[in-house]
Structures are given as structure tokens and as C-alpha cells.
Design a protein around this motif. Structure first.
Motif, PDB file in Angstrom:
ATOM      1  N   GLY A  31      40.588  33.680  36.753  1.00  0.00           N
ATOM      2  CA  GLY A  31      41.403  32.591  37.743  1.00  0.00           C
ATOM      3  C   GLY A  31      42.738  31.689  36.959  1.00  0.00           C
ATOM      4  N   GLU A  37      42.310  37.277  39.344  1.00  0.00           N
ATOM      5  CA  GLU A  37      40.913  37.670  40.477  1.00  0.00           C
ATOM      6  C   GLU A  37      40.912  38.812  39.872  1.00  0.00           C
ATOM      7  OE1 GLU A  37      41.459  38.629  44.524  1.00  0.00           O
ATOM      8  OE2 GLU A  37      42.986  37.340  44.626  1.00  0.00           O
ATOM      9  N   LEU A  42      36.325  35.259  42.080  1.00  0.00           N
ATOM     10  CA  LEU A  42      38.442  34.353  42.066  1.00  0.00           C
ATOM     11  C   LEU A  42      38.151  33.885  41.095  1.00  0.00           C
ATOM     12  CD1 LEU A  42      37.028  34.229  45.825  1.00  0.00           C
ATOM     13  CD2 LEU A  42      38.829  34.940  45.088  1.00  0.00           C
TER      14      LEU A  42
END
Length: 283
Positions: A31, A37, A42
């Protein structure tokens, strides 16, 4: 030895110091600008401190929609509550896999005033067809997490996926995740076959690990993440000290991602609707 093609390190990413919630100090790994990602993952945060002032403020009420949060506690106690009436206590060694789905508002607050607080939070994307499902939890105390010793000097806690005939308690068909907490005694090594077609990473949080085969092996130090690629046959070896790492893999979704803060959707329009729904109390 397996004849599977060896896996290798594609990139090594160092964690970034950050803060979140009401000022909780943590290390931000996925992140970041270096690794925005790794589909379907994520975000990955590691939190770990002996200083109560770094964690006591916790993570007060905040919303989520469209993805899953995975909290794995190594040390300390965290109380979680949400606006759907769910509540629980995460203790050392426990894991919570929360599917936010169409939306909820929850809090994660330390239930201790001193001592060590340490663990991980991973964000896992949901496919478009599941983004608006009802929220749900998969929560398991430490005694529900199987532990195996697949080789001399190697101990593995199986949170999701499998090692040999032993499977972890977490099940998510959309991304078919693997989540292992691996301890390697000094000088020990282990080979593991990664799931086919998955994106995978290893994050070292104690000691150092050589990742890969022979001359192509790369040293991954504490607080570094290795993005894995190539084949499926992964070799891990500890150095002169005991090492500990998490090995995580998931089936990529290969869908467009529209995200802002705590909302992860597929289009800008869906993202805007998430803000409206939250502001109008529909979570």
C-alpha cells in the motif's frame, strides 16, 4: 526433492514507518508508493511496540466497504466492536478475517495499558460480485490454528491454505488464500510448493532469511518483504539466528480497483456511492 520450477525473489520492499487510527505507530509494507498493491492484496501493516503511548489510542470507529481485513495478533489484546452488534477479543496468536462486504463501522481498541502489542493487518480485495455481500467474520483463537513441523527446525502455524495434509481454518473461495507463520531455527531450511497461479510474498519480522535456490537466493532482512515470482517451489533458509516470517499468497482478481481510504470498489461511481451511503447512515 521436487522437480517443480524454483520460485525466486522479484523485488524486495522495505517497510515505511507510519501511523493510523488515533495515532497508532506501525510499519506500512503493502500500500506504499513502492508497492501500491499485489493483487489481491491491498495493504499490509505490521504493528509492534513495547510503548503503550504508541498503541493506547487504538483505532476508533471507522468504516469499511468492498474488501476484507485480516488481523493476526502476535502479542497483546485487542477488543473489536462493530455497528452490527459483533464484538470480540483478539488475544496473542488469534486471527480475525473480517469480510466488510457492503459496509460496517467498527473499532479496534487495545485491552491493555502496558506490555507489548504486536501483529499484522492485511487487506484483501473482494471480487466485484462479492463487494456488496453481508459483513461476516471468521475468528479463531490460537488453539484453533494448527501448528506443524514439516522439517527439522521448522515450525509452521497454518492460518489459511495447507501444509501437507493440514489445512488452516480460514476459507475464502474467491481468493483461495495461503497464510503461514513460519519459524526457522538457526541454519534450518524448508521447501514449500506455492499454490498455482497465486501472487505471493514473504515478510520477515524476526531475523533474516535467504529466499530462493542456490546462487539465485536473495537475503531478506527483518522488516523486508520479498515479492515472489517464477516457479512454485520455494526454498527458505535461516541464517545464524532463528528467523520468523509470514508467507502469504492469493489468487489475483484481475479487476479494476477504485479505492479511497476505507472503501475499495471497481469504479469511481461505486466509490462515490460508498461515501454517500456511509454519510447517510446506510452502513
Amino acid at each position: 526433492m521436487s522437480t517443480a520450477t524454483p520460485a525466486h525473489v522479484v523485488r524486495i520492499i522495505g517497510g515505511m514507518p507510519a501511523s493510523d487510527g488515533a495515532g497508532v505507530r506501525l510499519t506500512w509494507v503493502i500500500g506504499t508508493p513502492s508497492l501500491p498493491e499485489l493483487d489481491p492484496f491491498l495493504m499490509l501493516d505490521e504493528f509492534g511496540t513495547d510503548r503503550p503511548e504508541d498503541y493506547l489510542a487504538g483505532f476508533p470507529d471507522h468504516p469499511h466497504r468492498g474488501f476484507e481485513t485480516v488481523t493476526y495478533m502476535l502479542d497483546g489484546r485487542m477488543r473489536h466492536k462493530d455497528n452490527h452488534g459483533n464484538e470480540g477479543l483478539l488475544t496473542p496468536g488469534s486471527v480475525q478475517w473480517m469480510t466488510a462486504g457492503r459496509g460496517l463501522v467498527h473499532s479496534e481498541m487495545p485491552e491493555q495499558e502496558s506490555g507489548r502489542m504486536r501483529g499484522f493487518q492485511l487487506w484483501v480485495n473482494l471480487p466485484a460480485r462479492e463487494k456488496m455481500t453481508d459483513p461476516r467474520y471468521q475468528e479463531f483463537a490460537p488453539e484453533r490454528i494448527p501448528q506443524v513441523e514439516p522439517a527439522e527446525g521448522v515450525s509452521v502455524k497454518v492460518i489459511a491454505g495447507s501444509v501437507g495434509d493440514i489445512s488452516g481454518p480460514i476459507v475464502q473461495p474467491a481468493t483461495d488464500p495461503l497464510y503461514l507463520d513460519i519459524t526457522l531455527a538457526a541454519g534450518s531450511h524448508w521447501r514449500y510448493t506455492l499454490p498455482a497461479g497465486h501472487n505471493a510474498f514473504a515478510y520477515v519480522f524476526e531475523g533474516g532469511v535467504a529466499v530462493g535456490e542456490g546462487e539465485s537466493a536473495r537475503a531478506v532482512a527483518q522488516s523486508e518483504l520479498a515479492v515472489l515470482g517464477g516457479g512454485r517451489q520455494l526454498r527458505l533458509q535461516a541464517g545464524a539466528q532463528e528467523a520468523r516470517l509470514i508467507l502469504v499468497a492469493g489468487r489475483p482478481l484481475r479487476e479494476p480497483v477504485a479505492r479511497h481510504g476505507p472503501f475499495v470498489m471497481n469504479t469511481r461511481e461505486e466509490l462515490m456511492q460508498a461515501f454517500i451511503d456511509y454519510q447517510e447512515g446506510r452502513f
